[in-house]
Design a protein around this motif. Structure first.
Motif, short mmCIF file in Angstrom:
data_model
loop_
_atom_site.label_atom_id
_atom_site.label_comp_id
_atom_site.label_asym_id
_atom_site.label_seq_id
_atom_site.Cartn_x
_atom_site.Cartn_y
_atom_site.Cartn_z
N ASN A 74 8.17 5.89 3.27
CA ASN A 74 7.02 5.24 3.90
C ASN A 74 6.78 3.90 3.23
OD1 ASN A 74 4.79 4.67 5.37
ND2 ASN A 74 3.43 6.07 4.30
N SER A 75 7.64 2.92 3.52
CA SER A 75 7.55 1.63 2.85
C SER A 75 6.80 0.59 3.66
CB SER A 75 8.94 1.11 2.49
OG SER A 75 9.68 0.90 3.68
N ASP A 76 6.13 1.01 4.72
CA ASP A 76 5.36 0.07 5.54
C ASP A 76 3.95 -0.03 4.99
OD1 ASP A 76 7.51 -0.28 7.27
OD2 ASP A 76 6.94 1.48 8.42
N CYS A 77 3.47 -1.24 4.83
CA CYS A 77 2.13 -1.44 4.31
C CYS A 77 1.63 -2.82 4.72
CB CYS A 77 2.11 -1.28 2.80
SG CYS A 77 2.99 -2.56 1.92
N SER A 120 3.23 -4.76 -1.73
CA SER A 120 2.96 -3.97 -2.92
C SER A 120 4.24 -3.38 -3.48
CB SER A 120 1.99 -2.84 -2.59
OG SER A 120 1.90 -1.93 -3.66
N SER A 121 4.36 -3.37 -4.81
CA SER A 121 5.52 -2.76 -5.45
C SER A 121 5.53 -1.25 -5.22
CB SER A 121 5.52 -3.06 -6.95
OG SER A 121 4.34 -2.56 -7.54
N ARG A 122 4.40 -0.67 -4.88
CA ARG A 122 4.32 0.77 -4.61
C ARG A 122 4.98 1.15 -3.28
NH1 ARG A 122 -1.71 2.58 -6.57
NH2 ARG A 122 -1.49 1.80 -8.68
#
Length: 81
Positions: A38-41, A30-32
């Motif tokens: 917190n860039s883990d998704c 995701s671009s979000r």
């Protein structure tokens, strides 16, 4: 296995290196989730008639879950809330 590009059979090692390769779709995040602490998704990619998802923190070590298109759409709708 590479995140994207071509995947060759493990049987094509050694003297017999001629085989068919399979194109693997790249994982998309995701671009979000870019540029934040917190860039883990969850990452996703197309796979046959559906999608695959995995945990971005684990990368290639993550289990991969196969989802039908309707299930993936439901996941996206639920996550948007």
């Amino acid at each position: 296995m590479s995140q994207d590009g071509w995947r060759k059979s493990s049987r094509s090692q050694g003297a017999n290196t001629d085989c068919v390769e399979l194109r693997v779709a790249p994982w998309r995040k995701s671009s979000r989730s870019q540029g934040t602490a917190n860039s883990d998704c969850v990452e996703a990619r197309t796979a046959g008639p559906g999608f695959q998802v995995r945990d971005s923190k684990l990368g290639d070590d993550s289990p991969i879950f196969d989802l039908k298109t309707a299930d993936f759409t439901a996941l996206l709708q639920r996550a948007d809330r």
